[in-house]
Design a protein around this motif. Structure first.
Motif, short mmCIF file in Angstrom:
data_model
loop_
_atom_site.label_atom_id
_atom_site.label_comp_id
_atom_site.label_asym_id
_atom_site.label_seq_id
_atom_site.Cartn_x
_atom_site.Cartn_y
_atom_site.Cartn_z
N ASN A 21 -10.99 -0.26 -1.33
CA ASN A 21 -10.50 -1.57 -0.94
C ASN A 21 -11.56 -2.60 -1.33
N PRO A 22 -11.32 -3.34 -2.42
CA PRO A 22 -12.33 -4.31 -2.85
C PRO A 22 -12.51 -5.47 -1.88
N ALA A 60 -2.97 1.89 -0.52
CA ALA A 60 -3.75 3.13 -0.52
C ALA A 60 -2.85 4.34 -0.31
N THR A 61 -1.80 4.19 0.49
CA THR A 61 -0.83 5.27 0.68
C THR A 61 -0.15 5.61 -0.63
N GLY A 80 -12.47 0.74 4.82
CA GLY A 80 -12.53 0.84 6.27
C GLY A 80 -11.55 1.85 6.82
N ASP A 81 -11.40 1.82 8.14
CA ASP A 81 -10.50 2.75 8.81
C ASP A 81 -9.07 2.65 8.28
N GLY A 82 -8.61 1.45 7.99
CA GLY A 82 -7.25 1.26 7.51
C GLY A 82 -7.02 1.95 6.17
N THR A 83 -7.97 1.82 5.26
CA THR A 83 -7.85 2.45 3.95
C THR A 83 -7.85 3.96 4.09
N VAL A 87 -4.75 6.57 3.11
CA VAL A 87 -4.90 7.67 2.16
C VAL A 87 -4.49 8.99 2.80
N VAL A 88 -4.92 9.23 4.02
CA VAL A 88 -4.53 10.47 4.72
C VAL A 88 -3.01 10.55 4.85
N GLY A 89 -2.39 9.42 5.20
CA GLY A 89 -0.94 9.38 5.29
C GLY A 89 -0.27 9.66 3.95
#
Length: 92
Positions: A21-22, A60-61, A80-83, A87-89
């Motif tokens: 995430n830039p 990212a998903t 961060g946590d959101g990214t 990705v995990v999702g």
């Protein structure tokens, strides 16, 4: 920074994608240089690495799903946590 020889027990991967995430607060100019050094170290070890910047929410998903569908062996996440959660999702 990166060892020049891979330990015998370490698996060999040939393809990776770095999703980042830039716009993340920690991805400012000094962090961009770190990302470039990480990319250089990984490619010097023979790994083909594609850099995939996110452009907005949900990206990212999508990038993770595309990487997995294309046979990517390693996903590296910088953000961060959101990214990371996206990705995990996308891998599920």
């Amino acid at each position: 920074m990166f060892p020049s020889r891979r330990p015998a027990e370490m698996p060999h991967f040939s393809r990776a994608v770095i999703i980042f995430n830039p716009a993340a607060r920690r991805m400012q100019a000094q962090r961009a240089g770190l990302l470039q050094r990480v990319l250089s170290g990984l490619t010097a070890d023979g790994l083909k690495v594609d850099a995939a910047p996110t452009a907005g929410p949900g990206d990212a998903t999508r990038l993770a799903r595309e990487a997995v569908a294309a046979g990517c062996e390693v996903l590296i996440v910088c953000g961060g946590d959101g990214t990371v959660n996206e990705v995990v999702g996308g891998m599920a």
